[in-house]
Design a protein around this motif. Structure first.
Motif, mmCIF file in Angstrom:
data_model
loop_
_atom_site.group_PDB
_atom_site.id
_atom_site.type_symbol
_atom_site.label_atom_id
_atom_site.label_comp_id
_atom_site.label_asym_id
_atom_site.label_seq_id
_atom_site.Cartn_x
_atom_site.Cartn_y
_atom_site.Cartn_z
ATOM 1 N N ASP A 305 0.543 -1.170 -0.055
ATOM 2 C CA ASP A 305 -0.027 -0.078 0.087
ATOM 3 C C ASP A 305 0.901 1.267 -0.207
ATOM 4 O O ASP A 305 0.269 2.419 -0.003
ATOM 5 C CB ASP A 305 -0.918 0.098 1.196
ATOM 6 C CG ASP A 305 -2.135 -0.983 1.203
ATOM 7 O OD1 ASP A 305 -2.198 -1.546 0.192
ATOM 8 O OD2 ASP A 305 -2.666 -1.485 2.323
ATOM 9 N N CYS A 306 2.318 1.302 0.069
ATOM 10 C CA CYS A 306 3.090 2.324 0.228
ATOM 11 C C CYS A 306 2.842 2.916 -1.150
ATOM 12 O O CYS A 306 3.185 2.441 -2.203
ATOM 13 C CB CYS A 306 4.447 1.868 0.442
ATOM 14 S SG CYS A 306 5.614 3.389 0.606
ATOM 15 N N PRO A 307 2.767 4.576 -1.108
ATOM 16 C CA PRO A 307 2.655 4.971 -2.558
ATOM 17 C C PRO A 307 3.672 5.179 -3.208
ATOM 18 O O PRO A 307 3.946 5.268 -4.624
ATOM 19 C CB PRO A 307 2.219 6.397 -1.953
ATOM 20 C CG PRO A 307 1.600 6.247 -0.579
ATOM 21 C CD PRO A 307 2.255 5.260 0.010
ATOM 22 N N VAL A 308 5.085 4.993 -2.492
ATOM 23 C CA VAL A 308 6.312 5.044 -3.076
ATOM 24 C C VAL A 308 6.916 3.556 -3.527
ATOM 25 O O VAL A 308 6.355 2.640 -2.513
ATOM 26 C CB VAL A 308 7.431 5.649 -2.109
ATOM 27 C CG1 VAL A 308 8.856 5.416 -2.741
ATOM 28 C CG2 VAL A 308 7.026 7.036 -1.662
ATOM 29 N N THR A 337 4.968 6.029 5.855
ATOM 30 C CA THR A 337 4.096 7.366 5.969
ATOM 31 C C THR A 337 5.046 8.740 5.781
ATOM 32 O O THR A 337 4.754 9.417 4.971
ATOM 33 C CB THR A 337 3.301 7.434 6.925
ATOM 34 O OG1 THR A 337 2.142 6.331 7.150
ATOM 35 C CG2 THR A 337 2.425 8.816 6.992
ATOM 36 N N ALA A 340 6.593 8.722 2.309
ATOM 37 C CA ALA A 340 5.640 9.167 1.230
ATOM 38 C C ALA A 340 5.240 10.799 1.449
ATOM 39 O O ALA A 340 5.258 11.434 0.441
ATOM 40 C CB ALA A 340 4.323 8.325 1.603
ATOM 41 N N LYS A 341 5.368 11.064 2.557
ATOM 42 C CA LYS A 341 4.784 12.605 2.772
ATOM 43 C C LYS A 341 6.033 13.400 2.671
ATOM 44 O O LYS A 341 6.077 14.683 2.073
ATOM 45 C CB LYS A 341 4.293 12.746 4.291
ATOM 46 C CG LYS A 341 2.975 12.179 4.284
ATOM 47 C CD LYS A 341 2.266 12.548 5.718
ATOM 48 C CE LYS A 341 0.664 11.915 5.653
ATOM 49 N NZ LYS A 341 0.224 12.430 7.022
ATOM 50 N N LYS A 346 11.895 8.126 -4.541
ATOM 51 C CA LYS A 346 11.520 7.466 -5.654
ATOM 52 C C LYS A 346 11.462 6.047 -5.336
ATOM 53 O O LYS A 346 10.766 5.185 -6.111
ATOM 54 C CB LYS A 346 12.352 7.632 -6.903
ATOM 55 C CG LYS A 346 12.523 9.258 -7.386
ATOM 56 C CD LYS A 346 13.436 9.429 -8.405
ATOM 57 C CE LYS A 346 13.312 10.774 -9.029
ATOM 58 N NZ LYS A 346 14.474 11.162 -10.300
#
Length: 413
Positions: A305-308, A337, A340-341, A346
């Motif tokens: 689920d990590c956006p990165v 978190t 990602a924030k 990358k």
């Protein structure tokens, strides 16, 4: 064989450095004497003497770390900067028992460290000289032959083999099998002099545990207040709203069925929203995924689920205490978190493994670095949660990156 070579690679360079290190150490008594004389002469030594002792502490800290590295165990640094005025300097320096251990270590290092360093340098020099002389004596002119030892000149292959090989073997055997033992003996002696006694370590341990317990209690209290606030302002308000709608439905069911139907639909939606919010609160207390899929499944879910873009290296951890799994889960969630924030990374690498009696969680990203724990990065929360279990958090985040957070939790195995 690899263990033997690793011991040689770790100990020989350190022991070679003991010779110049002992020479530098021998300068401290002279500097202390000059500072003491300066007190009598003009009072300048009142400032100079504490400064010399602070520099000495930095020097002994270096040897503490080296000794711990040779023995394969971490050693805490004891450096304390000077604070306040001159009298506070004196009270802080001379009131610290570590200062007297630093002073007692000076003659030990000079008397023992210097001979050990010279011996190691001599053996290493003989090894290199015999190797070079045995193999390359022919490259030198006949007028300037290789002088391996006093009275031993290498001028032909026979002399090279008969004189160079024994020296090479003896020096090599001593470097491989004797020097590492001497290095560990020096390290044990150094820590025996410089490190704190059992009573002082116990006292320090009590202080650390007291501080971590206070932090854990503060974090626990804040968590309870957050849960109470979420229940009071969120779910309770929704339940009150649902109860009011149902009360109106009961009064209008026969007279205004359309209104009652609308209110029933709204009440149903409110129940679903309350259930969702309640699940969120429960998940914050103990994530259900830990109970359903264990730490491995929970970690895979977080990474997925990590956006990165994240890469996971997950070793078999076996059965762990629930508190350890929960702390590891929330620490990893907070770290991802933050990546990602705030990091601008990358990619991120996550590794979860066990090392002896410790569960180790590592998060490394290629972001901008410069984590500021005082700026709300979330690392403080990770530290508090981990400290409550007597764990350790290490943060490496130079400006420009990369950043690396390592969480170590005792498994109790």
């Amino acid at each position: 064989m690899s263990a033997v070579w690793g011991g040689v690679r770790r100990t020989v360079p350190t022991m070679v450095l003991m010779a110049p290190s002992s020479v530098v150490t021998a300068l401290f008594p002279l500097a202390l004497l000059v500072a003491a004389l300066a007190i009598v002469a003009g009072g300048v030594g009142l400032v100079f003497l504490p400064m010399v002792l602070v520099v000495l502490r930095l020097w002994t800290d270096t040897h503490r770390v080296l000794a711990g590295h040779l023995l394969g165990r971490p050693v805490r640094r004891r450096f304390q900067p000077l604070r306040g005025g001159v009298f506070s300097w004196w009270r802080g320096v001379f009131g610290d028992p570590t200062t007297w251990r630093d002073l007692a270590w000076l003659p030990v290092q000079v008397v023992i460290g210097l001979p050990l360093g010279l011996l190691t340098a001599l053996l290493l020099g003989l090894l290199l000289a015999s190797l070079g002389g045995t193999l390359f004596w022919w490259a030198l002119p006949d007028s300037d032959p290789v002088q391996l030892l006093p009275g031993v000149t290498i001028a032909d292959w026979g002399t090279a083999v008969l004189s160079g090989v024994p020296v090479l073997m003896v020096s090599g055997v001593l470097l491989i099998f004797v020097v590492p033992g001497l290095a560990r003996w020096w390290a044990a002696l150094t820590l025996a002099v410089l490190d704190r006694s059992d009573a002082e370590q116990l006292e320090e341990r009590v202080e650390v545990l007291t501080e971590s317990r206070a932090g854990a209690l503060a974090a626990h209290g804040a968590e309870l207040r957050r849960i109470e606030r979420d229940l009071h302002d969120g779910i309770q308000a929704r339940l009150v709203s649902i109860a009011l709608r149902l009360g109106i439905v009961r009064q209008t069911m026969t007279t205004e069925p359309d209104v009652a139907s609308t209110l029933l639909a709204e009440a149903s939606e409110g129940v679903e929203a309350a259930m969702t919010e309640l699940r969120t609160i429960v998940r914050a207390i103990y994530p259900p995924i830990l109970a359903d899929r264990g730490l491995a499944g929970a970690v895979r879910s977080l990474v997925a689920d990590c956006p990165v873009p994240a890469h996971l290296d997950l070793d078999e951890t076996g059965e762990l205490p629930a508190a350890v799994e929960t702390a590891a889960y929330f620490a990893l969630a907070e770290a991802l978190t933050n990546v990602a924030k705030h990091s601008g990374a990358k990619s991120v690498d996550v590794r979860v493994r066990t090392a002896g009696e410790w569960l180790v969680v590592e998060v490394t990203d290629d972001g901008r670095g410069g984590i500021d724990e005082a700026g709300g990065s979330g690392v403080v929360g990770i530290r508090r949660r981990v400290a409550a279990l007597d764990g350790v958090v290490k943060v490496e985040s130079p400006a420009g990156g990369p950043s690396r957070i390592v969480v170590e939790l005792p498994c109790g195995r």
